[in-house]
Design a protein around this motif. Structure first.
Motif, PDB file in Angstrom:
ATOM      1  N   VAL A 160     -57.225  16.872  -4.805  1.00 44.11           N
ATOM      2  CA  VAL A 160     -57.301  15.646  -5.604  1.00 44.11           C
ATOM      3  C   VAL A 160     -56.049  15.511  -6.473  1.00 44.11           C
ATOM      4  O   VAL A 160     -55.445  14.439  -6.554  1.00 44.11           O
ATOM      5  N   ILE A 161     -55.661  16.619  -7.120  1.00 42.94           N
ATOM      6  CA  ILE A 161     -54.450  16.606  -7.949  1.00 42.94           C
ATOM      7  C   ILE A 161     -53.241  16.221  -7.110  1.00 42.94           C
ATOM      8  O   ILE A 161     -52.438  15.366  -7.493  1.00 42.94           O
ATOM      9  N   ALA A 162     -53.106  16.847  -5.937  1.00 42.53           N
ATOM     10  CA  ALA A 162     -51.968  16.582  -5.070  1.00 42.53           C
ATOM     11  C   ALA A 162     -51.957  15.142  -4.589  1.00 42.53           C
ATOM     12  O   ALA A 162     -50.904  14.499  -4.524  1.00 42.53           O
ATOM     13  N   THR A 163     -53.136  14.622  -4.269  1.00 41.85           N
ATOM     14  CA  THR A 163     -53.222  13.245  -3.781  1.00 41.85           C
ATOM     15  C   THR A 163     -52.823  12.249  -4.858  1.00 41.85           C
ATOM     16  O   THR A 163     -52.059  11.306  -4.606  1.00 41.85           O
ATOM     17  N   VAL A 164     -53.317  12.453  -6.065  1.00 36.23           N
ATOM     18  CA  VAL A 164     -52.968  11.550  -7.162  1.00 36.23           C
ATOM     19  C   VAL A 164     -51.483  11.669  -7.499  1.00 36.23           C
ATOM     20  O   VAL A 164     -50.813  10.674  -7.818  1.00 36.23           O
ATOM     21  N   MET A 165     -50.948  12.882  -7.418  1.00 36.49           N
ATOM     22  CA  MET A 165     -49.525  13.090  -7.677  1.00 36.49           C
ATOM     23  C   MET A 165     -48.680  12.343  -6.642  1.00 36.49           C
ATOM     24  O   MET A 165     -47.682  11.696  -6.982  1.00 36.49           O
ATOM     25  N   ALA A 166     -49.085  12.400  -5.383  1.00 33.17           N
ATOM     26  CA  ALA A 166     -48.358  11.692  -4.329  1.00 33.17           C
ATOM     27  C   ALA A 166     -48.425  10.188  -4.540  1.00 33.17           C
ATOM     28  O   ALA A 166     -47.428   9.472  -4.365  1.00 33.17           O
ATOM     29  N   PHE A 167     -49.590   9.689  -4.914  1.00 36.74           N
ATOM     30  CA  PHE A 167     -49.746   8.255  -5.176  1.00 36.74           C
ATOM     31  C   PHE A 167     -48.848   7.828  -6.343  1.00 36.74           C
ATOM     32  O   PHE A 167     -48.160   6.805  -6.275  1.00 36.74           O
ATOM     33  N   GLY A 168     -48.850   8.626  -7.411  1.00 36.60           N
ATOM     34  CA  GLY A 168     -48.005   8.326  -8.569  1.00 36.60           C
ATOM     35  C   GLY A 168     -46.536   8.345  -8.213  1.00 36.60           C
ATOM     36  O   GLY A 168     -45.756   7.524  -8.717  1.00 36.60           O
ATOM     37  N   ALA A 169     -46.138   9.259  -7.339  1.00 43.27           N
ATOM     38  CA  ALA A 169     -44.736   9.310  -6.903  1.00 43.27           C
ATOM     39  C   ALA A 169     -44.361   8.030  -6.166  1.00 43.27           C
ATOM     40  O   ALA A 169     -43.284   7.464  -6.383  1.00 43.27           O
ATOM     41  N   GLY A 170     -45.257   7.550  -5.311  1.00 41.47           N
ATOM     42  CA  GLY A 170     -44.996   6.312  -4.585  1.00 41.47           C
ATOM     43  C   GLY A 170     -44.874   5.118  -5.510  1.00 41.47           C
ATOM     44  O   GLY A 170     -43.999   4.250  -5.329  1.00 41.47           O
ATOM     45  N   VAL A 171     -45.741   5.064  -6.510  1.00 42.92           N
ATOM     46  CA  VAL A 171     -45.696   3.974  -7.492  1.00 42.92           C
ATOM     47  C   VAL A 171     -44.363   3.981  -8.231  1.00 42.92           C
ATOM     48  O   VAL A 171     -43.718   2.939  -8.408  1.00 42.92           O
ATOM     49  N   LEU A 172     -43.929   5.160  -8.665  1.00 45.49           N
ATOM     50  CA  LEU A 172     -42.667   5.265  -9.403  1.00 45.49           C
ATOM     51  C   LEU A 172     -41.468   4.925  -8.518  1.00 45.49           C
ATOM     52  O   LEU A 172     -40.522   4.267  -8.973  1.00 45.49           O
ATOM     53  N   SER A 206     -48.850   4.311   0.131  1.00 44.91           N
ATOM     54  CA  SER A 206     -49.886   3.477  -0.486  1.00 44.91           C
ATOM     55  C   SER A 206     -49.538   3.170  -1.943  1.00 44.91           C
ATOM     56  O   SER A 206     -49.651   2.034  -2.402  1.00 44.91           O
ATOM     57  N   GLY A 207     -49.094   4.192  -2.675  1.00 44.35           N
ATOM     58  CA  GLY A 207     -48.673   3.983  -4.056  1.00 44.35           C
ATOM     59  C   GLY A 207     -47.482   3.049  -4.143  1.00 44.35           C
ATOM     60  O   GLY A 207     -47.419   2.173  -5.015  1.00 44.35           O
ATOM     61  N   PHE A 208     -46.533   3.218  -3.223  1.00 40.04           N
ATOM     62  CA  PHE A 208     -45.355   2.351  -3.185  1.00 40.04           C
ATOM     63  C   PHE A 208     -45.762   0.893  -2.984  1.00 40.04           C
ATOM     64  O   PHE A 208     -45.271  -0.010  -3.675  1.00 40.04           O
ATOM     65  N   LEU A 209     -46.683   0.646  -2.051  1.00 37.37           N
ATOM     66  CA  LEU A 209     -47.091  -0.723  -1.747  1.00 37.37           C
ATOM     67  C   LEU A 209     -47.886  -1.353  -2.880  1.00 37.37           C
ATOM     68  O   LEU A 209     -47.755  -2.558  -3.147  1.00 37.37           O
ATOM     69  N   VAL A 210     -48.697  -0.560  -3.570  1.00 42.53           N
ATOM     70  CA  VAL A 210     -49.429  -1.099  -4.720  1.00 42.53           C
ATOM     71  C   VAL A 210     -48.456  -1.572  -5.778  1.00 42.53           C
ATOM     72  O   VAL A 210     -48.571  -2.676  -6.332  1.00 42.53           O
TER      73      VAL A 210
END
Length: 253
Positions: free
Chosen positions: A34-46, A242-246
């Motif tokens: 879960v931590i890794a998944t949220v970290m990956a999503f946050g990286a995409g957003v940034l 996914s984070g990048f696209l959001v």
């Protein structure tokens, strides 16, 4: 509400995500995936926010050369600071400590590592917060995409790093003291980004924006993605995209 108070409030909001993540990471046992998944999503957003809100803006204001040079300078400055801190015990400051080889050292294992961790958190957080203040200079309103990107990325950062601090034997006072200080510094950095950088020429503002972008990109590559890959390597690409696209969608609404 004055613009200085407004930008300070946005900086505090983004920085408070570190405290939220710390509370979760220190008080709740969260799955490494879960931590890794949220970290990956946050990286995409940034990554998206840096591309469209920072480097893109710098390019539009000053052209390719200043945007590129500023980005490289920011990345180089971050890398040098990170190397210096890594030798003092802050190499794995965003790691949760689940894997022994990437665990944060305790104070007994490496004296001064606690202070290095605190400075490392500061190194990671100041560029993000400063650009929140700078974003107010363009159009008179803070970029909600930038604030959202920093907030979303700060939650897993606080969560993972605090879990690692706990495993290294650091107490509640230290953990929440560090993140509370960083949240306060985020407020100050956002205000300074608005008040100090606001006096610069458009080219100067573009250069500062690009420098911050380079530092953030280097931070993502050096600290966020490795932690995400450690436990979610089969899905990290999809989650990051996914984070990048959001973030991309938010910036074009």
């Amino acid at each position: 509400m004055s613009e200085v108070v407004q930008v300070g409030a946005w900086g505090l909001l983004a920085g408070s995500a570190l405290l939220l993540g710390a509370a979760i990471g220190f008080g709740v046992r969260v799955s490494q995936k879960v931590i890794a998944t949220v970290m990956a999503f946050g990286a995409g957003v940034l990554i998206s926010a840096v591309s469209y809100e920072l480097v893109g803006e710098a390019y539009e204001q000053a052209g390719l050369a200043p945007a590129a040079i500023g980005t490289v300078i920011g990345a180089a400055a971050y890398t040098l600071g990170n190397l210096w801190l890594a030798r003092r015990g802050a190499r794995h400051r965003k790691r949760s400590g689940h894997h022994t080889a990437q665990a944060q050292p305790s104070e007994a294992q490496q004296g001064g590592s606690g202070l290095a961790l605190a400075f490392g958190a500061l190194l990671d957080g100041v560029p993000e917060s400063a650009v929140i203040g700078v974003s107010l200079l363009d159009g008179g309103t803070v970029s909600t995409v930038t604030v959202a990107a920093v907030f979303i990325s700060n939650v897993p950062e606080g969560l993972s790093s605090s879990a690692g601090m706990k495993r290294a034997g650091r107490g509640t006072t230290y953990v929440f003291g560090v993140w509370g200080a960083i949240a306060a510094t985020s407020t100050l950095a956002a205000v300074l980004g608005y008040t100090v950088v606001g006096a610069f020429s458009p080219a100067g503002i573009a250069a500062v924006t690009a420098v911050a972008a380079g530092a953030i990109l280097a931070m993502i590559a050096d600290t966020m993605i490795p932690e995400a890959f450690e436990d979610a390597h089969l899905a990290i690409g999809l989650v990051t995209v996914s984070g990048f696209l959001v973030s991309f969608a938010l910036s074009h609404v």
